[in-house]
Enzyme design. Sequence first.
Site, PDB file in Angstrom:
ATOM      1  N   GLN A 160      -4.120  -5.586   6.710  1.00  0.00           N
ATOM      2  CA  GLN A 160      -5.253  -6.456   6.210  1.00  0.00           C
ATOM      3  C   GLN A 160      -5.303  -7.647   6.690  1.00  0.00           C
ATOM      4  OE1 GLN A 160      -7.528  -5.495   3.798  1.00  0.00           O
ATOM      5  NE2 GLN A 160      -6.884  -3.696   3.463  1.00  0.00           N
ATOM      6  N   CYS A 219      -4.783   2.340  -3.797  1.00  0.00           N
ATOM      7  CA  CYS A 219      -3.415   2.811  -3.148  1.00  0.00           C
ATOM      8  C   CYS A 219      -2.218   1.867  -3.384  1.00  0.00           C
ATOM      9  CB  CYS A 219      -3.747   3.060  -1.550  1.00  0.00           C
ATOM     10  SG  CYS A 219      -5.154   4.456  -1.431  1.00  0.00           S
ATOM     11  N   LYS A 275     -10.251  -1.632  10.386  1.00  0.00           N
ATOM     12  CA  LYS A 275     -10.336  -2.704   9.415  1.00  0.00           C
ATOM     13  C   LYS A 275     -10.907  -3.825  10.325  1.00  0.00           C
ATOM     14  CE  LYS A 275      -7.423  -0.775   6.090  1.00  0.00           C
ATOM     15  NZ  LYS A 275      -8.368  -0.577   4.991  1.00  0.00           N
ATOM     16  N   ASP A 279       3.244  -4.581   8.175  1.00  0.00           N
ATOM     17  CA  ASP A 279       1.830  -3.818   8.036  1.00  0.00           C
ATOM     18  C   ASP A 279       0.652  -4.683   8.105  1.00  0.00           C
ATOM     19  OD1 ASP A 279      -0.324  -2.660   7.101  1.00  0.00           O
ATOM     20  OD2 ASP A 279       0.428  -1.583   5.281  1.00  0.00           O
ATOM     21  N   HIS A 331       0.846  -1.212  -0.098  1.00  0.00           N
ATOM     22  CA  HIS A 331       0.121  -0.135  -0.039  1.00  0.00           C
ATOM     23  C   HIS A 331       0.983   1.156  -0.120  1.00  0.00           C
ATOM     24  CE1 HIS A 331      -2.705   2.854   1.718  1.00  0.00           C
ATOM     25  NE2 HIS A 331      -3.829   2.118   1.402  1.00  0.00           N
TER      26      HIS A 331
END
Length: 404
Positions: free
Chosen positions: A201, A362, A224, A198, A121
Site C-alpha cells: 500500500q 483481509c 497496486k 510489506d 493484511h
Amino acid sequence: MFDVSKIRQDFPILSREVNGKPLVYFDNAATSQTPVQVIQTIVDYYSRYNANIHRGVHTLSQEATDAYEKARGIIQKQFNAQHPHEVILTSGTTHGINIVAAGYATLLKAGDELLVSAMEHHSNIVPWQMLCEKTGALLKVIPMNTQGVLQMDVFETLLSSKTKLIFVNHVSNALGTINPIRQIIEKAHAVGAHVLIDGAQSTPHLKTDVQALDVDFFVTSAHKLCGPTGVGMLYGKSELLNALPPYQGGGEMIAEVTFEKTTYADLPHKFEAGTPNIAGGIAFGAALEYINQIGLENIAAYENELLEYATEQLGTIPGLQIYGQAAEKIAVISFNVDGIHPYDIGSILDKLGIAVRTGHHCAQPIMDFYKIPGTVRASFAFYNTREEIDLLVAGVKRALSMLQ
Ligand code: 7TS
C-alpha cells in the site's frame, strides 16, 4: 504540471458507466486502474515477441528476455536496490512473503520470537503463523491505539535477543496509517533481528529506498501501482536471500540437475522457478515508468488534498465514524455510520456507479480491535477528483436516507 483531466484520458476504464452512471472508482487500495501505456506493452508483447525467456537462442526469446530483464532493472532503480539480482519477480506481495516465511523454517528454532503489527493484511500474518507451527517460534503482536497508530513504546519492550524477524506493513490497507518503518528497522537491527516490510500500500504513494532504509526484505505488487495483476517483487539483501532455501523447485531455478543431486541457480533465478508472468513483468516496468513520469511527489501531494477534502466532507455526515486517524496517513478512508452494515452502504453506492470496498479488507484483527464487522473503504488515486468525492458524499447521504 499535474493535470488530472489529462491523466484521466490515459485510463480507458474511467470513461465507462456502471449501472447507468459514470464510474467513480474508489477501490484503488484493492487494485489500481491501468493506463493505456501499460496496456499497450502487454498488447505489444503478445503481438510482437511472445516467447519464453532465458532459454531460446531465437530472436523472439532474446527480445522477450531483454525486455523482462530491462523491467527488473527499472524495478531495481525504483526501489534503489544495490543489485538487479536482489529483485525477485514474484506473482505479488503474498508470494514474496511466502518465499521468505517458508525459507525461515530452516533458520529458526523453538523459542525464537517473531513480531507482527496489529494492523497487517492477512497475507502478512498467515504465512508467519504457518512458520511458527513448523518451527515452534512464537508470534508476538505490536499493538496499536484507537487512532490506528502503532504503540512504539510497547514495541520496544517486545524486542529482545530472542527476536529474529519483524514484519510490518509500511502502510495499512484498512486504516491508511503510515508506519514508522525506519525507526522499526533501526531498533530491530539493534537486537540482531531482520525486518520484512510489506509495501503493497505504500509503493503507489511513497518513494522507497531500500538501501537508505537498510530494510532486509521488501515486497509489493504491481497491480497496486497501475501495473497488471499476478506480478510483484521481493527485494532482499543478497546475503539474506542466499541464506534462504528455494521456495519452489523446477525449471529455471537450477544450475545442474542429476537424479543424484541438483544444484541451484544463483539469484535471482533460485527463486524464480518455472515460466514467469513475462508480459506482466514487462508491464510492471512500464507502470513504474508511467508513475515516475507523473512523479510520486506530485501524486502524493494531490492525493493528500483529496484525503483532506474527503475527510472534511464525510465528517459533516452525522454519525459517521472514520477508523484510522493517524497524523501520517495516505488517501484511504475507512468508515461506518451508526450501526448500519457497511455492505448495505456499499451496495447502494454501487447502484450509483461508485466502487468502494466493504468488509474486513483481509485485516480481521483490526476489525476485532474496533469490535466491528467491517468498514466501508474509499481509497483514492491520483486520477480521482474532488467532484467524485462530492458524488461519494452525496451517495452516502442518499444511502443513509434509505437505510436509517
Ligand atoms: N499487503 C497489503 C498491505 C495489502 O493491502 C495487500 C492487498 C496484500 C498484502 C496482498 O497483496 P496481493 O497482491 O498479494 O494480493 N490488499 C488488498 C486490499 O486492501 N483489498 O484487496 C486487496
